[in-house]
Design a protein around this motif. Structure first.
Motif, PDB file in Angstrom:
ATOM      1  N   SER A  49       0.825  -1.206   0.000  1.00  9.83           N
ATOM      2  CA  SER A  49       0.000   0.000   0.000  1.00  9.83           C
ATOM      3  C   SER A  49       0.865   1.264   0.000  1.00  9.83           C
ATOM      4  CB  SER A  49      -0.917  -0.003   1.221  1.00  9.83           C
ATOM      5  OG  SER A  49      -1.749   1.133   1.253  1.00  9.83           O
ATOM      6  N   LEU A  50       1.982   1.229   0.735  1.00  9.70           N
ATOM      7  CA  LEU A  50       2.889   2.380   0.755  1.00  9.70           C
ATOM      8  C   LEU A  50       3.499   2.600  -0.632  1.00  9.70           C
ATOM      9  CD1 LEU A  50       4.423   4.603   2.241  1.00  9.70           C
ATOM     10  CD2 LEU A  50       6.120   2.895   2.913  1.00  9.70           C
ATOM     11  N   LEU A  51       3.857   1.517  -1.314  1.00  2.00           N
ATOM     12  CA  LEU A  51       4.375   1.633  -2.676  1.00  2.00           C
ATOM     13  C   LEU A  51       3.343   2.268  -3.611  1.00  2.00           C
ATOM     14  CD1 LEU A  51       6.157  -1.826  -2.968  1.00  2.00           C
ATOM     15  CD2 LEU A  51       7.280   0.381  -3.311  1.00  2.00           C
ATOM     16  N   ARG A  52       2.093   1.858  -3.470  1.00  2.51           N
ATOM     17  CA  ARG A  52       1.029   2.417  -4.311  1.00  2.51           C
ATOM     18  C   ARG A  52       0.805   3.892  -3.997  1.00  2.51           C
ATOM     19  NH1 ARG A  52       2.497  -1.152  -7.225  1.00  2.51           N
ATOM     20  NH2 ARG A  52       1.701  -3.275  -7.005  1.00  2.51           N
ATOM     21  N   LEU A  53       0.960   4.256  -2.732  1.00  2.00           N
ATOM     22  CA  LEU A  53       0.806   5.654  -2.335  1.00  2.00           C
ATOM     23  C   LEU A  53       1.901   6.517  -2.964  1.00  2.00           C
ATOM     24  CD1 LEU A  53      -0.477   7.906  -0.687  1.00  2.00           C
ATOM     25  CD2 LEU A  53       0.842   7.130   1.296  1.00  2.00           C
ATOM     26  N   ILE A  54       3.134   6.016  -2.943  1.00  2.00           N
ATOM     27  CA  ILE A  54       4.240   6.760  -3.549  1.00  2.00           C
ATOM     28  C   ILE A  54       4.022   6.897  -5.054  1.00  2.00           C
ATOM     29  CG2 ILE A  54       6.721   6.710  -4.027  1.00  2.00           C
ATOM     30  CD1 ILE A  54       7.121   5.408  -1.296  1.00  2.00           C
ATOM     31  N   GLU A  55       3.470   5.848  -5.672  1.00  2.00           N
ATOM     32  CA  GLU A  55       3.161   5.922  -7.104  1.00  2.00           C
ATOM     33  C   GLU A  55       2.148   7.029  -7.399  1.00  2.00           C
ATOM     34  OE1 GLU A  55       3.657   1.665  -9.297  1.00  2.00           O
ATOM     35  OE2 GLU A  55       2.015   1.795  -7.867  1.00  2.00           O
ATOM     36  N   ASP A  60       6.324   8.687 -13.430  1.00  2.00           N
ATOM     37  CA  ASP A  60       7.369   7.834 -14.004  1.00  2.00           C
ATOM     38  C   ASP A  60       8.107   7.042 -12.931  1.00  2.00           C
ATOM     39  OD1 ASP A  60       8.699   6.742 -16.160  1.00  2.00           O
ATOM     40  OD2 ASP A  60      10.326   8.204 -16.069  1.00  2.00           O
ATOM     41  N   CYS A  61       7.343   6.586 -11.939  1.00  2.00           N
ATOM     42  CA  CYS A  61       7.899   5.750 -10.864  1.00  2.00           C
ATOM     43  C   CYS A  61       7.753   4.281 -11.284  1.00  2.00           C
ATOM     44  CB  CYS A  61       7.146   6.039  -9.581  1.00  2.00           C
ATOM     45  SG  CYS A  61       7.471   4.914  -8.228  1.00  2.00           S
ATOM     46  N   SER A  62       8.802   3.491 -11.097  1.00  2.00           N
ATOM     47  CA  SER A  62       8.789   2.092 -11.532  1.00  2.00           C
ATOM     48  C   SER A  62       8.852   1.155 -10.327  1.00  2.00           C
ATOM     49  CB  SER A  62       9.969   1.824 -12.462  1.00  2.00           C
ATOM     50  OG  SER A  62      10.063   0.447 -12.768  1.00  2.00           O
ATOM     51  N   VAL A  63       7.875   0.256 -10.225  1.00  2.00           N
ATOM     52  CA  VAL A  63       7.828  -0.729  -9.138  1.00  2.00           C
ATOM     53  C   VAL A  63       7.662  -2.119  -9.738  1.00  2.00           C
ATOM     54  CG1 VAL A  63       6.576  -1.525  -7.101  1.00  2.00           C
ATOM     55  CG2 VAL A  63       6.810   0.929  -7.525  1.00  2.00           C
ATOM     56  N   GLU A  64       8.590  -3.005  -9.439  1.00  2.00           N
ATOM     57  CA  GLU A  64       8.508  -4.390  -9.908  1.00  2.00           C
ATOM     58  C   GLU A  64       8.610  -5.321  -8.704  1.00  2.00           C
ATOM     59  OE1 GLU A  64      11.323  -5.332 -12.944  1.00  2.00           O
ATOM     60  OE2 GLU A  64      11.188  -3.330 -13.862  1.00  2.00           O
TER      61      GLU A  64
END
Length: 395
Positions: A49-55, A60-64
């Protein structure tokens, strides 16, 4: 285009802070072996959820995230897929924005997301205005009350304008079912932060606080106040604790109560603590609200005495901030211009020590640590990394 050079890390330790510093320093990171040895491996729901918030606040943020296949023998034999043990994260441009909404989920409270969100918001392209939904008060993370009364006011020590900096509690939400909602506003710092010389904690002159209660008797708030005042009035006469009782939709979906207190000193320092009491979270969040046995909660009188004692302990530690805010004040010092910042804190906490290590690794800022035996406090000095708001529009 060449491949990005990833900074390699291992484990889930201080995941939130690593993401924050990676974003601010624009360093791509590769985290491996995330709880790989545990029965339930991989990222937790609040970390995703924190990753999605940062997105949401980045461009142009990349999360894999890889997928981990593991076997569960507890119920029916079979292969289950869980969000995995390896993460590649490449920061984008912080843009901020208005009218954003994010559901923080129920595994951690909104307080878990607020610290990184506030710092990232300061360095965005536009001022940030976002609605966060979930749990407002729990026993794991600082409450939204503490952020409103203490954390936001700390920022003015580092040159952040209080105009546009606000936190409004729309609905309260206690564990396990939440239902809380807040609106957070964070202005940008166009020219960056300001170095701070903050070593005089002063003497406590007043104590303020607020009790919260949701879906319980309104008298509980008064009982907590009476117990806490019984402790404080032996030392100081200026004590005012207000009540915030919520029922209906504004009270969330679960019963709970607690207190947030802040001691103000003669030099403007704010020392805070909070405590929240609620029913424990059932193992399965899909369980209906009344289908599990609810144990008795701590009596309000005991809550009042306990939170008063914790605050007195924080005051006794000394320093310009309480132990909960050590990591944040170190981060702010490190993000300042290349000038000397100096702060005094009480005994260094494990979280504070790990923050210093992460700051060294990501920002290449090292602190000079000098114990002060006369007051049993610690003075820390550093030269800031000169973090600038590169995302903002240039007129």
């Amino acid at each position: 285009m060449g491949k990005a050079a990833y900074m390699k890390l291992k484990g889930s330790f201080h995941f939130r802070q690593r993401l924050l510093l990676a974003t601010l320093s624009t360093k791509a990171i590769l985290i491996e072996d995330i709880r790989s040895d545990e029965t339930s491996p991989g990222l937790r729901s609040h970390e995703v959820s924190l990753l999605r918030l940062i997105e949401k606040i980045s461009d142009d943020c990349s999360v894999e995230i890889n997928e981990t296949v593991w076997i569960d023998f507890s119920d029916n034999f079979g292969l289950l897929v869980r969000v995995g043990t390896k993460l590649r994260y490449k920061p984008g441009v912080l843009v901020g924005g208005k009218y954003l909404v994010h559901d923080c989920g129920l595994s951690r409270s909104i307080g878990y997301f607020l610290e990184p969100l506030i710092l990232l918001g300061l360095f965005g392209k536009k001022a940030l205005s976002i609605t966060l939904k979930g749990i407002t008060n729990d026993s794991k993370d600082p409450s939204v009350d503490t952020f409103r009364t203490t954390t936001l006011h700390m920022l003015k020590r580092f040159g952040v304008s209080l105009e546009g900096l606000e936190l409004k509690i729309v609905n309260r939400g206690a564990p396990p079912l939440g239902g809380g909602e807040i609106i957070l506003g964070v202005p940008i710092v166009p020219t960056g932060l300001t170095a701070a010389h903050w070593v005089d904690e002063g003497m406590v002159k007043s104590i303020r606080g607020v009790t919260f209660s949701t879906r319980v008797s309104p008298q509980i708030g008064s009982r907590m106040i009476y117990a806490a005042r019984g402790i404080f009035n032996r030392f100081i006469p200026d004590v005012h604790i207000f009540t915030d009782h919520r029922s209906g939709p504004s009270g969330g979906r679960s019963p709970g109560y607690g207190v947030s207190l802040v001691a103000e000193t003669t030099t403007g320092c704010l020392i805070s603590t909070d405590i929240a009491i609620s029913h424990p979270k059932p193992e399965d969040m899909d369980t209906m609200e009344d289908s599990y046995e609810k144990p008795e909660m701590l009596p309000p009188e005991d809550v009042g005495v306990q939170v008063a004692s914790i605050l007195l302990g924080e005051i006794e530690q000394g320093g310009v901030v309480d132990s909960t805010h050590q990591g944040l004040v170190f981060l702010l010092c490190a993000l300042c211009p290349p000038d000397v910042s100096k702060v005094r804190v009480g005994k260094l906490t494990p979280y504070g020590i790990e923050t210093l290590r992460n700051i060294r690794d990501f920002l290449d800022v090292k602190f000079v640590i000098k114990p002060d035996p006369t007051t049993n406090t610690v003075i820390l000095k550093c030269v800031g990394c000169g973090m600038k708001n590169l995302s903002r529009k240039v007129a």
